[in-house]
Write a protein that holds these residues in place. Structure first.
Motif, PDB file in Angstrom:
ATOM      1  N   PHE A  47       0.834  -1.213   0.000  1.00  0.00           N
ATOM      2  CA  PHE A  47       0.000   0.000   0.000  1.00  0.00           C
ATOM      3  C   PHE A  47       0.867   1.260   0.000  1.00  0.00           C
ATOM      4  O   PHE A  47       0.530   2.263  -0.641  1.00  0.00           O
ATOM      5  CB  PHE A  47      -0.973  -0.018   1.178  1.00  0.00           C
ATOM      6  N   SER A  48       2.002   1.199   0.730  1.00  0.00           N
ATOM      7  CA  SER A  48       2.913   2.351   0.724  1.00  0.00           C
ATOM      8  C   SER A  48       3.491   2.552  -0.677  1.00  0.00           C
ATOM      9  O   SER A  48       3.679   3.676  -1.136  1.00  0.00           O
ATOM     10  CB  SER A  48       4.065   2.140   1.708  1.00  0.00           C
ATOM     11  N   TYR A  49       3.768   1.435  -1.331  1.00  0.00           N
ATOM     12  CA  TYR A  49       4.300   1.438  -2.705  1.00  0.00           C
ATOM     13  C   TYR A  49       3.321   2.172  -3.623  1.00  0.00           C
ATOM     14  O   TYR A  49       3.681   3.035  -4.412  1.00  0.00           O
ATOM     15  CB  TYR A  49       4.436  -0.025  -3.121  1.00  0.00           C
ATOM     16  N   TRP A  50       2.061   1.806  -3.444  1.00  0.00           N
ATOM     17  CA  TRP A  50       0.985   2.421  -4.253  1.00  0.00           C
ATOM     18  C   TRP A  50       0.915   3.922  -3.975  1.00  0.00           C
ATOM     19  O   TRP A  50       0.858   4.748  -4.888  1.00  0.00           O
ATOM     20  CB  TRP A  50      -0.322   1.703  -3.884  1.00  0.00           C
ATOM     21  N   GLN A  51       0.983   4.291  -2.708  1.00  0.00           N
ATOM     22  CA  GLN A  51       0.931   5.696  -2.321  1.00  0.00           C
ATOM     23  C   GLN A  51       2.139   6.467  -2.864  1.00  0.00           C
ATOM     24  O   GLN A  51       2.011   7.569  -3.371  1.00  0.00           O
ATOM     25  CB  GLN A  51       0.891   5.812  -0.781  1.00  0.00           C
ATOM     26  N   TRP A  52       3.301   5.844  -2.752  1.00  0.00           N
ATOM     27  CA  TRP A  52       4.535   6.488  -3.218  1.00  0.00           C
ATOM     28  C   TRP A  52       4.459   6.795  -4.708  1.00  0.00           C
ATOM     29  O   TRP A  52       4.720   7.912  -5.135  1.00  0.00           O
ATOM     30  CB  TRP A  52       5.726   5.568  -2.881  1.00  0.00           C
ATOM     31  N   LEU A  53       4.041   5.793  -5.495  1.00  0.00           N
ATOM     32  CA  LEU A  53       4.007   6.022  -6.943  1.00  0.00           C
ATOM     33  C   LEU A  53       2.815   6.888  -7.350  1.00  0.00           C
ATOM     34  O   LEU A  53       2.704   7.286  -8.499  1.00  0.00           O
ATOM     35  CB  LEU A  53       4.003   4.692  -7.701  1.00  0.00           C
ATOM     36  N   SER A  54       1.936   7.159  -6.403  1.00  0.00           N
ATOM     37  CA  SER A  54       0.827   8.074  -6.710  1.00  0.00           C
ATOM     38  C   SER A  54       1.144   9.493  -6.201  1.00  0.00           C
ATOM     39  O   SER A  54       0.301  10.376  -6.281  1.00  0.00           O
ATOM     40  CB  SER A  54      -0.470   7.583  -6.071  1.00  0.00           C
ATOM     41  N   SER A  55       2.330   9.649  -5.630  1.00  0.00           N
ATOM     42  CA  SER A  55       2.680  10.978  -5.066  1.00  0.00           C
ATOM     43  C   SER A  55       3.266  11.900  -6.136  1.00  0.00           C
ATOM     44  O   SER A  55       4.019  11.443  -7.001  1.00  0.00           O
ATOM     45  CB  SER A  55       3.732  10.825  -3.959  1.00  0.00           C
ATOM     46  N   TYR A  56       2.940  13.172  -5.998  1.00  0.00           N
ATOM     47  CA  TYR A  56       3.482  14.172  -6.936  1.00  0.00           C
ATOM     48  C   TYR A  56       4.378  15.173  -6.239  1.00  0.00           C
ATOM     49  O   TYR A  56       4.771  16.169  -6.810  1.00  0.00           O
ATOM     50  CB  TYR A  56       2.341  14.880  -7.678  1.00  0.00           C
ATOM     51  N   PHE A  63       8.540  10.091   2.014  1.00  0.00           N
ATOM     52  CA  PHE A  63       7.870   9.516   3.200  1.00  0.00           C
ATOM     53  C   PHE A  63       7.360   8.102   2.896  1.00  0.00           C
ATOM     54  O   PHE A  63       7.625   7.140   3.625  1.00  0.00           O
ATOM     55  CB  PHE A  63       6.696  10.417   3.618  1.00  0.00           C
ATOM     56  N   TRP A  64       6.668   7.948   1.768  1.00  0.00           N
ATOM     57  CA  TRP A  64       6.086   6.636   1.438  1.00  0.00           C
ATOM     58  C   TRP A  64       7.157   5.597   1.084  1.00  0.00           C
ATOM     59  O   TRP A  64       7.006   4.414   1.376  1.00  0.00           O
ATOM     60  CB  TRP A  64       5.051   6.758   0.320  1.00  0.00           C
ATOM     61  N   VAL A  65       8.260   6.054   0.476  1.00  0.00           N
ATOM     62  CA  VAL A  65       9.345   5.100   0.189  1.00  0.00           C
ATOM     63  C   VAL A  65       9.911   4.578   1.503  1.00  0.00           C
ATOM     64  O   VAL A  65      10.192   3.376   1.652  1.00  0.00           O
ATOM     65  CB  VAL A  65      10.457   5.746  -0.654  1.00  0.00           C
ATOM     66  N   MET A  67       8.327   4.405   4.319  1.00  0.00           N
ATOM     67  CA  MET A  67       7.292   3.514   4.884  1.00  0.00           C
ATOM     68  C   MET A  67       7.366   2.132   4.225  1.00  0.00           C
ATOM     69  O   MET A  67       7.364   1.099   4.898  1.00  0.00           O
ATOM     70  CB  MET A  67       5.895   4.087   4.641  1.00  0.00           C
ATOM     71  N   LEU A  68       7.438   2.134   2.902  1.00  0.00           N
ATOM     72  CA  LEU A  68       7.416   0.835   2.201  1.00  0.00           C
ATOM     73  C   LEU A  68       8.654   0.035   2.536  1.00  0.00           C
ATOM     74  O   LEU A  68       8.618  -1.193   2.622  1.00  0.00           O
ATOM     75  CB  LEU A  68       7.246   1.020   0.680  1.00  0.00           C
ATOM     76  N   SER A  69       9.765   0.753   2.773  1.00  0.00           N
ATOM     77  CA  SER A  69      11.001   0.037   3.073  1.00  0.00           C
ATOM     78  C   SER A  69      10.920  -0.666   4.424  1.00  0.00           C
ATOM     79  O   SER A  69      11.534  -1.709   4.626  1.00  0.00           O
ATOM     80  CB  SER A  69      12.184   0.998   3.054  1.00  0.00           C
ATOM     81  N   ILE A  70      10.137  -0.088   5.342  1.00  0.00           N
ATOM     82  CA  ILE A  70       9.937  -0.771   6.624  1.00  0.00           C
ATOM     83  C   ILE A  70       9.212  -2.093   6.373  1.00  0.00           C
ATOM     84  O   ILE A  70       9.590  -3.144   6.898  1.00  0.00           O
ATOM     85  CB  ILE A  70       9.138   0.122   7.598  1.00  0.00           C
ATOM     86  N   GLY A  71       8.209  -2.026   5.524  1.00  0.00           N
ATOM     87  CA  GLY A  71       7.494  -3.263   5.162  1.00  0.00           C
ATOM     88  C   GLY A  71       8.442  -4.271   4.536  1.00  0.00           C
ATOM     89  O   GLY A  71       8.507  -5.431   4.946  1.00  0.00           O
ATOM     90  N   LEU A 127       8.982   9.708 -11.402  1.00  0.00           N
ATOM     91  CA  LEU A 127       9.287  11.040 -10.885  1.00  0.00           C
ATOM     92  C   LEU A 127      10.223  10.984  -9.685  1.00  0.00           C
ATOM     93  O   LEU A 127      11.184  11.725  -9.589  1.00  0.00           O
ATOM     94  CB  LEU A 127       7.976  11.719 -10.458  1.00  0.00           C
ATOM     95  N   PHE A 128       9.890  10.039  -8.752  1.00  0.00           N
ATOM     96  CA  PHE A 128      10.692   9.954  -7.525  1.00  0.00           C
ATOM     97  C   PHE A 128      11.094   8.513  -7.245  1.00  0.00           C
ATOM     98  O   PHE A 128      10.301   7.749  -6.692  1.00  0.00           O
ATOM     99  CB  PHE A 128       9.877  10.471  -6.322  1.00  0.00           C
ATOM    100  N   TRP A 129      12.269   8.143  -7.674  1.00  0.00           N
ATOM    101  CA  TRP A 129      12.723   6.766  -7.374  1.00  0.00           C
ATOM    102  C   TRP A 129      13.846   6.868  -6.327  1.00  0.00           C
ATOM    103  O   TRP A 129      14.681   7.764  -6.406  1.00  0.00           O
ATOM    104  CB  TRP A 129      13.207   6.042  -8.627  1.00  0.00           C
ATOM    105  N   PRO A 130      13.886   5.968  -5.356  1.00  0.00           N
ATOM    106  CA  PRO A 130      14.850   6.119  -4.268  1.00  0.00           C
ATOM    107  C   PRO A 130      16.268   5.677  -4.620  1.00  0.00           C
ATOM    108  O   PRO A 130      16.464   4.916  -5.571  1.00  0.00           O
ATOM    109  CB  PRO A 130      14.286   5.209  -3.188  1.00  0.00           C
ATOM    110  N   SER A 131      17.208   6.143  -3.781  1.00  0.00           N
ATOM    111  CA  SER A 131      18.587   5.670  -3.813  1.00  0.00           C
ATOM    112  C   SER A 131      18.932   5.188  -2.411  1.00  0.00           C
ATOM    113  O   SER A 131      18.453   5.751  -1.429  1.00  0.00           O
ATOM    114  CB  SER A 131      19.531   6.802  -4.205  1.00  0.00           C
ATOM    115  N   PRO A 132      19.748   4.126  -2.326  1.00  0.00           N
ATOM    116  CA  PRO A 132      20.003   3.510  -1.026  1.00  0.00           C
ATOM    117  C   PRO A 132      21.030   4.249  -0.170  1.00  0.00           C
ATOM    118  O   PRO A 132      21.964   4.853  -0.702  1.00  0.00           O
ATOM    119  CB  PRO A 132      20.543   2.144  -1.418  1.00  0.00           C
ATOM    120  N   GLY A 133      20.829   4.163   1.152  1.00  0.00           N
ATOM    121  CA  GLY A 133      21.859   4.596   2.097  1.00  0.00           C
ATOM    122  C   GLY A 133      22.685   3.383   2.474  1.00  0.00           C
ATOM    123  O   GLY A 133      22.412   2.269   2.039  1.00  0.00           O
TER     124      GLY A 133
END
Ligand code: ADP
Length: 536
Positions: A47-56, A63-65, A67-71, A127-133
């Protein structure tokens, strides 16, 4: 991008549905609890994944990335815990589990810092893809790659040791694990700037599906039930979201009432489908049992026929030898025999004949049952067959002190199409019975021609003054092993096969056989009718 965002929503619904399905079956079961946690983590991620890719907006996406990473951090961990529990090795892996959970808590602590997810920015068409720490690299190698590989190795190792029933379960778990983590792994390329989009993300839906199937496989689980449940869950989820996102109170009341109604009817529908499936499964189970029992019976029946056939053949050879020597003794070929010995020899001869008849009935029975009763039809003169049999059994009647008459009203000696040996058996059986079941009076054998249904027939009529047959016994007289109580008393040695064989042979010759009797003690008359050859 939208379709990939959608995959998040679909995965979430799947994970949640199967989690609820499993936990609802038995929430006290440890395996079900761990499974539920795993699906909860998957749904959280999805669901976080869905929210993240729906974010503008950058911050919302970040924030959603996170969240999804915790999952995604907890999916492999709960998965591992669930598997070691299922395999019964969770105690032995206790220390490892503790270390893993501690490690996860450590990461969780830093989950909202850029040590875990560094930042999000545009990559490919996202639009917003993450990079790892730095910590993310640790997670990827130690948890996602190492732990999932280890779980799979444990599954493969336990597979040969499992019972065949559990093997099916392990197979689906392996399959689910493979598709789920492989599909999920297609997300990682872009994290590390490798331009491969996460097309495998839809495969993740198979993860809860296959694993849930593995859990519920031996219980109530059926495509129809799951399809119904999924559909209803989807409608509930849809209405719930509408209810939460409603613009005003009016809309909310309408959506809320609709939700309550749909929940109510949804539960009713699921229950009725479950009941139907349950009934069908019971029926299928019973059918299977019946099939097995039937197979067993068939095998037993075949074994019995085989035994009769072998025993019959084995008995026949020594009997022929006995009959041969006795007749030589009686004829005096082997020297003169005293009168007393001669009398005894006659009794031996009679008994040997009885045995021959019995064995041939048995052999015929086994052939009839195996569908192997074969005939060699030729034109024969039935009169001769009857005369031969009469000559053979007449002495038996005489020795019992009963009269014996044979009259042939068929002067033309017209031929019939028949197998001579088989038709001889028919006559022998009937005449032999007439003498056997008659203690005083006479037996008469008559051969006549008659016209019936515009055809010409030979009729053999065998009449006796013996024990007779009760009217209610007559209809079953030609069935296998049928014997009347009176016959059993008089001749306990019979088997009740002769008439059954007689009927089969006569019918295979296109003829008919029947019996008439005025009642007990009043004698019986057997009729055999065979079509004459030239009218056939
Ligand atoms: P078995 O003589 O070995 O019993 P059959 O099949 O020849 O077997 O006969 C079946 C039964 O039919 C007998 O047991 C008897 O009850 C009845 N039956 C046959 N022939 C006669 C007869 N002539 N008179 C009275 N009963 C008969």
């Amino acid at each position: 991008m939208e379709i990939i965002a959608l995959s998040g929503f679909v995965n979430g619904i799947f994970a949640l549905s199967f989690g609820i399905l499993v936990i609802a079956k038995n929430f006290r079961d440890r395996a079900n609890q761990l499974f539920f946690l795993m699906t909860l983590a998957t749904a959280w991620w999805a669901f976080s994944y869905w929210q993240w890719l729906s974010s503008y907006q950058h911050n919302a996406a970040l924030f959603w990335v996170r969240m999804l990473s915790i999952g995604s951090l907890f999916i492999p961990i709960f998965h591992f815990h669930w598997i070691v529990h299922l395999l019964g090795v969770s105690k032995r892996k206790g220390l490892l589990l503790a270390i893993i959970y501690l490690f996860a808590l450590g990461i969780l602590f830093f989950s909202f810092t850029n040590l875990f997810v560094a930042d999000v920015y545009q990559k490919l068409f996202f639009l917003f893809w993450p990079s790892p720490g730095a910590l993310y690299n640790l997670y990827l190698v130690l948890i996602y790659l190492a732990l999932v590989t280890y779980s799979s190795i444990l599954l493969v190792q336990h597979y040969p040791l499992a019972s065949s029933e559990n093997r099916g379960q392990l197979f689906y778990i392996l399959l689910g694990t493979f598709f789920g983590f492989l599909g999920g792994a297609t997300n990682f390329f872009l994290w590390y700037d490798i331009p491969i989009p996460p097309y495998g993300n839809f495969l993740v839906a198979l993860f809860p599906f296959l694993l849930g199937y593995a859990v519920l496989r031996h219980k109530l689980f059926n495509v129809k039930v799951v399809a119904t449940e999924l559909l209803i869950f989807a409608v509930w989820a849809f209405l719930l979201i509408r209810f939460i996102l409603a613009d005003n109170w009016q809309e909310r009341i309408v959506d809320g009432s609709l939700l309550i109604l749909v929940i109510f009817f949804g539960i009713l529908l699921i229950r009725s489908v479950l009941r139907e499936v349950q009934q069908r499964e019971e029926l299928e189970f019973l059918t299977r049992q019946l099939k097995i029992a039937n197979e067993e019976l068939k095998k037993l029946d075949a074994a019995k026929s085989e035994f009769i056939s072998i025993a019959g053949h084995q008995l026949r050879a020594p009997l022929t030898v006995i009959k041969g020597y006795v007749s030589m003794l009686l004829e005096g070929t082997l020297g003169k025999v005293s009168e007393l010995a001669g009398e005894s020899m006659k009794k031996v001869a009679i008994s040997a004949n009885q045995l021959v008849k019995l064995v041939s009935d048995l052999l015929d029975l086994s052939r009839i049952e195996a569908g192997r009763l074969r005939y060699e039809f030729k034109d024969i003169v039935f009169d001769d067959v009857v005369a031969e049999v009469v000559a053979e059994v007449e002495p038996m009647a005489k020795s019992k002190g009963i009269g014996f008459l044979f009259s042939n009203h068929n002067p033309l000696r017209r031929p019939i199409k028949a197998d001579p040996d088989k038709i001889r058996e028919v006559v022998m059986n009937l005449v032999d019975n007439a003498i056997k079941y008659t203690s005083e009076g006479r037996v008469s054998v008559e051969l006549v021609t008659e016209r019936k249904d515009s055809r010409e027939w030979l009729q053999l009529k065998i009449q006796d003054t013996g024990i007779g047959i009760k009217a209610e016994d007559i209809p079953k007289m030609f069935t296998k092993f049928a014997r009347t109580d009176e016959a059993k008393k008089l001749r306990p040695d019979g088997m009740g096969l002769g008439l059954y064989v007689v009927k089969k042979i006569v019918e295979d010759h296109g003829g008919e056989v029947r019996v008439e009797s005025p009642g007990l003690g009043k004698g019986s008359t057997f009729f055999v009718e065979l079509p004459l050859a030239d009218t056939k």
